[in-house]
Design a protein around this motif. Structure first.
Motif, PDB file in Angstrom:
ATOM      1  N   ALA A 289       0.846  -1.210   0.000  1.00 15.31           N
ATOM      2  CA  ALA A 289       0.000   0.000   0.000  1.00 15.31           C
ATOM      3  C   ALA A 289       0.877   1.255   0.000  1.00 15.31           C
ATOM      4  N   ASP A 290       1.975   1.213   0.740  1.00 13.79           N
ATOM      5  CA  ASP A 290       2.850   2.393   0.807  1.00 13.79           C
ATOM      6  C   ASP A 290       3.600   2.620  -0.503  1.00 13.79           C
ATOM      7  N   GLU A 291       3.930   1.517  -1.182  1.00  9.17           N
ATOM      8  CA  GLU A 291       4.722   1.647  -2.417  1.00  9.17           C
ATOM      9  C   GLU A 291       3.874   1.930  -3.656  1.00  9.17           C
ATOM     10  N   PHE A 292       2.608   1.553  -3.603  1.00 10.78           N
ATOM     11  CA  PHE A 292       1.729   1.656  -4.782  1.00 10.78           C
ATOM     12  C   PHE A 292       1.656   3.112  -5.244  1.00 10.78           C
ATOM     13  N   GLU A 293       1.558   3.294  -6.558  1.00  8.52           N
ATOM     14  CA  GLU A 293       1.587   4.653  -7.125  1.00  8.52           C
ATOM     15  C   GLU A 293       0.410   5.507  -6.649  1.00  8.52           C
ATOM     16  N   PHE A 294      -0.675   4.846  -6.235  1.00  2.00           N
ATOM     17  CA  PHE A 294      -1.885   5.594  -5.862  1.00  2.00           C
ATOM     18  C   PHE A 294      -2.292   5.218  -4.451  1.00  2.00           C
ATOM     19  N   ASP A 295      -3.269   5.984  -3.931  1.00  2.00           N
ATOM     20  CA  ASP A 295      -3.719   5.726  -2.560  1.00  2.00           C
ATOM     21  C   ASP A 295      -4.757   4.610  -2.574  1.00  2.00           C
ATOM     22  N   ILE A 296      -4.537   3.597  -1.780  1.00  4.67           N
ATOM     23  CA  ILE A 296      -5.466   2.461  -1.794  1.00  4.67           C
ATOM     24  C   ILE A 296      -6.813   2.822  -1.151  1.00  4.67           C
ATOM     25  N   LEU A 297      -6.893   4.009  -0.577  1.00  9.98           N
ATOM     26  CA  LEU A 297      -8.173   4.471  -0.006  1.00  9.98           C
ATOM     27  C   LEU A 297      -8.968   5.303  -1.016  1.00  9.98           C
ATOM     28  N   ASP A 298      -8.416   5.447  -2.206  1.00  7.80           N
ATOM     29  CA  ASP A 298      -9.046   6.284  -3.222  1.00  7.80           C
ATOM     30  C   ASP A 298      -9.864   5.385  -4.150  1.00  7.80           C
ATOM     31  N   ALA A 299     -11.193   5.505  -4.080  1.00 10.23           N
ATOM     32  CA  ALA A 299     -12.078   4.605  -4.842  1.00 10.23           C
ATOM     33  C   ALA A 299     -12.125   4.939  -6.324  1.00 10.23           C
ATOM     34  N   THR A 300     -11.393   5.972  -6.757  1.00 13.34           N
ATOM     35  CA  THR A 300     -11.327   6.231  -8.197  1.00 13.34           C
ATOM     36  C   THR A 300     -10.124   5.513  -8.822  1.00 13.34           C
ATOM     37  N   LYS A 301      -9.459   4.692  -8.030  1.00 12.91           N
ATOM     38  CA  LYS A 301      -8.294   3.959  -8.537  1.00 12.91           C
ATOM     39  C   LYS A 301      -8.492   2.462  -8.345  1.00 12.91           C
ATOM     40  N   LEU A 302      -7.889   1.692  -9.245  1.00 10.88           N
ATOM     41  CA  LEU A 302      -7.894   0.236  -9.095  1.00 10.88           C
ATOM     42  C   LEU A 302      -6.455  -0.218  -8.910  1.00 10.88           C
ATOM     43  N   ILE A 303      -6.315  -1.483  -8.576  1.00  9.21           N
ATOM     44  CA  ILE A 303      -4.977  -2.059  -8.515  1.00  9.21           C
ATOM     45  C   ILE A 303      -4.879  -3.059  -9.663  1.00  9.21           C
ATOM     46  N   PRO A 304      -4.033  -2.784 -10.663  1.00  5.48           N
ATOM     47  CA  PRO A 304      -3.981  -3.698 -11.816  1.00  5.48           C
ATOM     48  C   PRO A 304      -3.694  -5.130 -11.378  1.00  5.48           C
ATOM     49  N   GLU A 305      -4.370  -6.056 -12.036  1.00  8.76           N
ATOM     50  CA  GLU A 305      -4.218  -7.467 -11.673  1.00  8.76           C
ATOM     51  C   GLU A 305      -2.791  -7.947 -11.928  1.00  8.76           C
ATOM     52  N   GLU A 306      -2.100  -7.258 -12.836  1.00  8.14           N
ATOM     53  CA  GLU A 306      -0.718  -7.645 -13.099  1.00  8.14           C
ATOM     54  C   GLU A 306       0.152  -7.299 -11.890  1.00  8.14           C
ATOM     55  N   GLN A 307      -0.264  -6.294 -11.108  1.00  7.11           N
ATOM     56  CA  GLN A 307       0.521  -5.908  -9.937  1.00  7.11           C
ATOM     57  C   GLN A 307       0.175  -6.747  -8.719  1.00  7.11           C
ATOM     58  N   LEU A 350     -15.244   7.314   0.900  1.00 10.02           N
ATOM     59  CA  LEU A 350     -16.474   6.984   0.175  1.00 10.02           C
ATOM     60  C   LEU A 350     -17.193   5.855   0.903  1.00 10.02           C
ATOM     61  N   LEU A 351     -16.427   4.881   1.329  1.00  9.47           N
ATOM     62  CA  LEU A 351     -17.000   3.735   2.045  1.00  9.47           C
ATOM     63  C   LEU A 351     -17.579   4.174   3.388  1.00  9.47           C
ATOM     64  N   GLN A 352     -16.852   5.028   4.074  1.00 10.36           N
ATOM     65  CA  GLN A 352     -17.320   5.462   5.391  1.00 10.36           C
ATOM     66  C   GLN A 352     -18.670   6.185   5.274  1.00 10.36           C
ATOM     67  N   GLY A 353     -18.809   6.982   4.243  1.00 14.51           N
ATOM     68  CA  GLY A 353     -20.084   7.688   4.028  1.00 14.51           C
ATOM     69  C   GLY A 353     -21.189   6.708   3.655  1.00 14.51           C
ATOM     70  N   ARG A 354     -20.839   5.715   2.853  1.00 10.74           N
ATOM     71  CA  ARG A 354     -21.844   4.720   2.457  1.00 10.74           C
ATOM     72  C   ARG A 354     -22.386   3.995   3.689  1.00 10.74           C
ATOM     73  N   ASN A 355     -21.511   3.753   4.643  1.00 10.78           N
ATOM     74  CA  ASN A 355     -21.944   3.007   5.825  1.00 10.78           C
ATOM     75  C   ASN A 355     -23.079   3.710   6.559  1.00 10.78           C
ATOM     76  N   PHE A 356     -23.131   5.024   6.429  1.00 12.46           N
ATOM     77  CA  PHE A 356     -24.272   5.753   6.991  1.00 12.46           C
ATOM     78  C   PHE A 356     -25.477   5.666   6.059  1.00 12.46           C
TER      79      PHE A 356
END
Ligand code: HDD
Length: 685
Positions: A289-307, A350-356
C-alpha cells in the motif's frame, strides 16, 4: 359453523379446509363477490358501508414504497456461494474457513440512474450487490460492474446523483448521462474522469447481467484469528466470460425489449443454465500500500491485476428465480455496514459515508427499523438482541428481560461474547479534524490513460464514439470543451477522435492537472472486454429466421448443434404460428419477425425456402433484421434463397467472412465462427 383454529398469537392457521381457495379480506373473511361494489339498487350509488371494496382499494393505494434513490431498476436472484479455497491465514470470517461449504446468497443487479421502469440497456454502471447469509451474520458486498467510482468522498454523492438524474425543472432525460447537467458536474470534478472511461466503454452496455464482472470497489480489510490484517479488493469473474453490445444495438434493444436483461436472467435460470462467478481477492499488505503509485483508499483507482494477482477462493451460482419480485427484489435491503467478523472497513471516505447512507435509506424505504425482520433481509443464523417494537415488528422476544446487564440468570437473554464477537481492527489513527482531500488522491488521469491503452482498437473506437455521442447531447459548448480539456490529459488519440466527432477544429488547452500524471503505466489486459471473451457460444442466443418450406434437415441441424453447444435458439418467422418446413412439420416460432429483431440475438441464420427471399426483401422488419445484424458485426448464416433480401439491403457486394452461406455440411463451421461472438473485422462501429 366451523371454529377457527387460532395460534397463541391470535393468527388463524392456514389449514386445508372448506375455505381453501376462497378469496378473503385481509381480515380473513371469505368474500362472495369480488367484482361488484355494494350499491343501493342495481344502478344506485355505492354505499360507504362497503368494507370489502374499501379495504381492497385502500390496500391498492398503498402498494408502492419509495423507489431506491439510485439503483431503482434491479433484478434479484437467489443462489449460493461455495468456498473452494479456505483462507484462514487472511481472515477468520466463518464463510472463509471450510472448503466445499455452501452459503446462501441473494444477488441484485441494477442500473443506477434510471427509475424502476427504465430500460435495461441504458448506458450506465451496473450494481452488483450480494447478500451472503453466513453462519455469523449477513455480509453485504455492495459492488458494481466497474472497479472504480466517480468520486472520492461520499460528501459529493448527492451532487453526482442529482447531476445524472433528470433535471429538476424539466424532469428529463430519463436513465441516461448524455446531458448537460451530468457532463457539467463531471468536467468540474476531474476525479471522475477515470470512471467516465469505464462508463463510456462497452462495460456500460453489457449484453447480459450474466456476462459482466463485479467489483467490491473499495479496499477492505481481511483480519485473521490472530488479529493480523491484510488489505483486500473483491472481484467477481463470470465463468460465462465478458460480453457487451454496441451502442446502436443498445438503443434498439431498449425499444424492442426494455426488459432485455431481466428476461435473459430469468430465462437462463428457468432453463437450468445457471450463471456462475468466481470470487477473487487481491490481497496486499501495508508495504505494498505504501509503495503503490496511488492511494489504496481512493475509490477512483484500481490495482492492476498484473501488480496484485486475483486469487480465486470460491464460486457463486445463481440458480433460483424469486417467487415474488416485491417481497424479495424490491424489499431486499443492502447495507455496506453489514460485515462479519474477519472482514473490516478501511478509511476510504467513500466507504465510510456509504456506511451511513444505506442503513438510513432502508429505514426510509421500508418504513422503519424492522426491515431486518423481512424474510429476504433476515439472517439465517440465530439472532438475539434487545432491540424491540417499532413499525411492523414481526420477531418479538418473549420474557421480561429487554435490557442488559440484568440479573435474570437463564431468563436474562443474550450476553456479549468476546471470543466470537465482532471486534474492529485496531488501526492506529491520529490527526487534527479537517475538511481536506489528501494529496495522495490528486492524480486523476494516469489510470484513465492506462485504461485507454489497455483496450483493443475496436474498444477504443467505441469509447471515443460514446464520448462523442454523449457530449453531442450537451447543448452548451463550454461543457463540451471543458470535457475535451480533460481528455487531452488522458490520451491525444482519444481527445482528437472526440474533437473530430464533435466538429471541434481547435482543441482547447489541456486542463491543469492537480498532480502531474504518470504517462508510462503499462497496459493491463484485464481491463479489456474483448481480450477476456469466452471463445464459446454457450449461454448465447441464435436467432434462426425461417420461412414456410425451409429445409427441415438444415433447420433442425442448426437448432440441434447450437443447443448441444449450450446456446439458446429462438425461432423467428413471418407468423407466430411458425413455419411449415419442407418435410411437412411445423416449427413453432418464438418471435414473429416484427417483434424479434436481430438486436435480441448474438448471431443470426436466415434459412429461407425458394421464393421466400423476395417476399422477405419487401418486408421492413426483415430488412432491418439483416442490415442490423450486419452493422452490429454479428455472424450471419444464409441460404441461397435469402439472396434477394441480401441484395435489397445492399450487402451483396459486402459479403465477408462473417457472412457464411450455410448448408448441411458446414453448420459446425458456423457455430465455431460464432464462438468469437462478433466479427469485429467488419469495422462498422
Ligand atoms: Fe450506493 C444503492 C453500489 C456509492 C448510497 N449502491 C446501491 C446499490 C448498489 C450500490 C449496487 C443497489 C443495492 C441494491 O441492489 O439494492 N454505491 C455502490 C457502489 C458505490 C456506491 C459500488 C461506490 C463504490 N452509494 C454510494 C455512495 C452513497 C451511496 C457514496 C452515499 C453516500 N447507494 C446509496 C443508497 C442506495 C444505494 C442511497 C440507494 C438504495 C439503496 O441504497 O438501497 O443508500
Amino acid at each position: 359453523m366451523k371454529k377457527l383454529n387460532l395460534d397463541k398469537g391470535g393468527a388463524p392457521r392456514q389449514e386445508a379446509d372448506a375455505r381453501e381457495g376462497t378469496i378473503t379480506t385481509a381480515q380473513g373473511t371469505p368474500i362472495s363477490d369480488d367484482q361488484n361494489s355494494l350499491t343501493a339498487g342495481p344502478r344506485g350509488p355505492v354505499l360507504l358501508e362497503d368494507q370489502i371494496m374499501r379495504e381492497k382499494i385502500f390496500h391498492f393505494d398503498h402498494e408502492r414504497i419509495p423507489e431506491r434513490v439510485v439503483h431503482a431498476r434491479g433484478y434479484g436472484v437467489h443462489g449460493h456461494f461455495e468456498l473452494t479455497r479456505a483462507i484462514p491465514e487472511f481472515s477468520c470470517a466463518d464463510i472463509f474457513q471450510r472448503e466445499g461449504e455452501k452459503t446462501p446468497v441473494f444477488t441484485r443487479f441494477s442500473t443506477v440512474a434510471g427509475s424502476k421502469g427504465s430500460p435495461d440497456v441504458a448506458r450506465d454502471v451496473r450494481g452488483f450487490a450480494v447478500k451472503f447469509y453466513t453462519n455469523e451474520g449477513n455480509w453485504d458486498l455492495v459492488g458494481n460492474n466497474m472497479p472504480v467510482f466517480f468520486i472520492q468522498d461520499a460528501m459529493k454523492f448527492p451532487d453526482l446523483v442529482h447531476s445524472v438524474k433528470p433535471a429538476p425543472d424539466r424532469a428529463f432525460p430519463q436513465a441516461q448521462s448524455a446531458h448537460d447537467n451530468f457532463w457539467d458536474f463531471i468536467s468540474l470534478s476531474p476525479e471522475a474522469v477515470h470512471m467516465t472511461l469505464w462508463t463510456m466503454s462497452d462495460r456500460a452496455i453489457p449484453r447480459s447481467l450474466r456476462f459482466m464482472e463485479g467489483f467490491g470497489v473499495h479496499t477492505f480489510r481481511l483480519v485473521n484469528s490472530e488479529g493480523k490484517s491484510h488489505f483486500v479488493k473483491f472481484h467477481w469473474k463470470p465463468k460465462q466470460g465478458l460480453q457487451s453490445v454496441v451502442w446502436n444495438e443498445a438503443l434498439k434493444i431498449n425499444g424492442a425489449d426494455p426488459d432485455f436483461h431481466r428476461r435473459d436472467m430469468w430465462n437462463a435460470i428457468d432453463a437450468g443454465d445457471y450463471p456462475q462467478w468466481d470470487l477473487g481477492i487481491q490481497v496486499f499488505d501495508d508495504e505494498f500500500a505504501d509503495e503503490f503509485e496511488f492511494d489504496i483508499l481512493d475509490a477512483t483507482k484500481l490495482i492492476p491485476e498484473e501488480q496484485v494477482p486475483v486469487q480465486i477462493i470460491g464460486t457463486m451460482t445463481l440458480d433460483n428465480n424469486v417467487d415474488n419480485f416485491f417481497a424479495e427484489t424490491e424489499q431486499v435491503a443492502f447495507c455496506t455496514q453489514n460485515i462479519v467478523r474477519g472482514i473490516d472497513f478501511t478509511d476510504d471516505p467513500l466507504l465510510q459515508g456509504r456506511n451511513f447512507s444505506y442503513l438510513d435509506t432502508q429505514t426510509k424505504r421500508l418504513g422503519g427499523p424492522n426491515f431486518t425482520h423481512i424474510p429476504i433481509n433476515a439472517p439465517k443464523c440465530p439472532v438475539h438482541h434487545f432491540q424491540q417494537d417499532g413499525h411492523m415488528a414481526m420477531r418479538n422476544p418473549k420474557g421480561r428481560a429487554n435490557y442488559e446487564p440484568n440479573s435474570w440468570d437463564e431468563d436474562g437473554g443474550p450476553r456479549e461474547n468476546p471470543e466470537i464477537g465482532f471486534a474492529s481492527y485496531s488501526e492506529r489513527v491520529q490527526g487534527g479534524k479537517q475538511r481536506t482531500r489528501s494529496e495522495t488522491f490528486a492524480d486523476h488521469y494516469s489510470q484513465a490513460r492506462q485504461f485507454w491503452i489497455s483496450q483493443t482498437a475496436t474498444e477504443q473506437n467505441h469509447i471515443a464514439a460514446a464520448y462523442t455521442f454523449e457530449l453531442s447531447k450537451c447543448q452548451h459548448e463550454r461543457i463540451r470543451l471543458r470535457m475535451l480539456s480533460h481528455l487531452m490529459n488522458v490520451h491525444d488519440d482519444l481527445a482528437e477522435s472526440v474533437a473530430k466527432g464533435l466538429g471541434v477544429s481547435d482543441l482547447p488547452d489541456a486542463a491543469k492537472p492537480a498532480r502531474k500524471p504518470i504517462t508510462d503505466l503499462p497496459a493491463s489486459d484485464a481491463l479489456s472486454i474483448l481480450k477476456n471473451g469466452p471463445e464459446s457460444f454457450a449461454g448465447r442466443k441464435l436467432g434462426l429466421f425461417i420461412t414456410d418450406g425451409a429445409d427441415a434437415g438444415l433447420v433442425n441441424e442448426i437448432e440441434a448443434e447450437f443447443t448441444r453447444a449450450g446456446a439458446m435458439v429462438a425461432i423467428v418467422a413471418p407468423q407466430i404460428f411458425g413455419a411449415k418446413l419442407s418435410d411437412g412439420t411445423t416449427k413453432p416460432a418464438d418471435e414473429k419477425i416484427d417483434g424479434g429483431p436481430s438486436v435480441l440475438f448474438d448471431a443470426v441464420a436466415l434459412v429461407f425456402s425458394e421464393g421466400a427471399g423476395s417476399e422477405m426483401a419487401n418486408n421492413k422488419p426483415s430488412q432491418d433484421f439483416l442490415s442490423d445484424a450486419f452493422a452490429h458485426a454479428k455472424f450471419i448464416a444464409w441460404t441461397d434463397a435469402a439472396m434477394p433480401l441480401i441484395e435489397t439491403v445492399g450487402l451483396s457486394d459486402k459479403i465477408d467472412d462473417g457472412m457464411m452461406k450455410i448448408d448441411g455440411e458446414n453448420v459446425g463451421d458456423f457455430l465455431r465462427a460464432c464462438e468469437k461472438l462478433r466479427f469485429w473485422e467488419r469495422k462498422m462501429f
